[in-house]
Enzyme design. Structure first.
Site: not given
Ligand code: GLU
Length: 425
Positions: A111
């Site tokens: 993240k």
């Molecule tokens: N931001 C989204 C999540 O928290 C998608 C993450 C992604 O597709 O890599 O799951």
């Protein structure tokens, strides 16, 4: 020798760690694995100098955390928000590890984010910021290393700026490093709606296993961004009644049911994509937080973390909570809800439609072959339903709450991978 448990002053990281340690203890996970999985493989901090439209220069803080790559490249979004910090990114990266594991896709967890409020800056300023951030994290992202995606306040345009910058730096097109791209530029039909569709699918499944009809069920949705809007549209299509939605401008409540398509069209044409000024007969405007306490069957917190906590959980009336956001219920809130008999479908199951959809996009990018929207949605729904029932069955068979069950299923797959791959590096 007992391990030294990590703690954090950041509520989200502390919660992620506490949930992990508790599940690990219940599973009797080896101490070595607990040590490895309670730490992140890599935490990158960068500064991002940006030239403002008036010629001045501002420097922003950006982060990318890779919690685990045991199962595959780390995967997870990039958010633009003033509260973004290293600990928050680490917590969310850790949750992505469990989310991808539970979803059964070949990814670890990551993240990232930049600490700023995008609403305060022009599009050109945001583009310069995104491109400089892309350049700063270029050494640590890649199709087979770390694959970012949209998150809070980021979407298709940002993913294109990221992809384009890195493609130019590497002198070759790199479509599979970022998912959540627009359909016209290597994105997938279905990705935009995927998270909301998955949240709504979990809501419908939990109603079904609890013997409650979806038809006519009343729903309140906190947050009317990408997740909330598509969850609302899907619930309405299935016959449920969405009576309240909210965003940073407040809550919009109509006991007879909101016209969700009208709300969607309103927000889409609003310059800041907000509900401010939305009107409908029989509708009243409430303070944003009050949405959480409405007399509804289903509550979908699809905004930010910590919305339902030790101070307000006793006021929640909904019998079912499906966590569309990441970490919307704190452990203190969870405890209160549990005593009241509220059923909570945890975030890393409920909102996994987004990352499952990202996986589809990545596969299509690698193969250079695109699927129809029907194929995308069929596969997504099948996986979401299977995953929901895997957790539900584990939870009922072992007498543990869904969150704990989801952690145990997810941690096991990652722990097995670490065990098989070994400790080196
Ligand atoms: N931001 C989204 C999540 O928290 C998608 C993450 C992604 O597709 O890599 O799951």
């Amino acid at each position: 020798m007992a391990i030294q448990k990590r703690t954090s002053t950041n509520v989200l990281l502390d919660t992620a760690l506490r949930n992990f340690y508790a599940a690990a203890e219940e599973m009797r996970l080896d101490e070595g694995l607990v040590e490895i999985l309670s730490h992140s493989e890599r935490r990158t901090c960068v500064s991002i100098p940006v030239e403002m439209d008036d010629g001045s220069v501002k420097v922003f803080d950006g982060y990318r955390v890779q919690h685990s790559t045991a199962l595959g490249p780390s995967k997870g979004g990039i958010r633009f928000h003033p509260d973004v910090c290293l600990d928050e990114c680490e917590a969310l990266a850790m949750m992505m590890t469990w989310k991808c594991s539970l979803a059964g896709i070949p990814y670890g967890g990551g993240k990232g984010g930049v600490s700023f409020n995008p609403l305060d800056y022009s599009q050109k300023e945001r583009e310069r910021l995104t491109r400089t951030f892309a350049a700063r994290i270029e050494p640590v992202v890649g199709t087979w290393t770390d694959v970012p995606a949209p998150d809070v306040n980021t979407g298709g345009p940002e993913m294109i700026w990221f992809m384009d910058t890195i493609s130019k730096m590497r002198n070759q097109l790199e479509p599979a490093i970022f998912t959540g791209k627009p359909i016209s530029l290597w994105g997938s039909k279905g990705r935009t709606a995927a998270t909301g569709l998955g949240v709504a699918t979990c809501a419908m499944e939990v109603l079904k296993v609890s013997g409650k009809p979806v038809e006519g069920a009343t729903v309140a949705i906190q947050g009317f961004g990408n997740v909330g809007t598509y969850a609302a549209l899907t619930m309405v299509k299935a016959g449920a009644k969405v009576v309240a939605i909210s965003d940073i401008t407040g809550a919009y409540y109509c006991p007879a049911g909101l016209d969700i398509q009208k709300c969607f069209d309103f927000v889409s044409s609003h310059p800041k994509k907000l509900l401010e000024g939305y009107q409908q007969e029989g509708m009243q405007k409430l303070a944003g937080e009050d949405l959480l306490f409405l007399p509804v069957d289903v509550l979908l917190p699809c905004a930010l973390e910590g919305a339902i906590n030790g101070k307000n959980a006793d006021k929640v009336q909904a019998k079912f909570i499906i966590e569309g956001a990441n970490g919307p219920v704190t452990p203190e809130g969870d405890e209160i809800l549990d005593k009241k008999g509220t059923l909570v479908v945890p975030d890393f199951l409920a909102n996994s439609g987004g990352v499952i959809g990202s996986y589809f996009e990545w596969c299509q990018n690698l193969g250079g072959f695109f699927w129809s929207e029907e194929e995308y949605n069929d596969r997504l729904l099948r996986i979401m339903r299977d995953n929901f029932h895997r957790v539900w069955d584990y939870s009922t068979a072992n007498g543990v709450k869904m969150r704990r069950a989801a952690f145990m299923v997810a941690i096991k797959r990652v722990a097995d991978a670490v065990r098989m791959r070994g400790v080196f590096l």
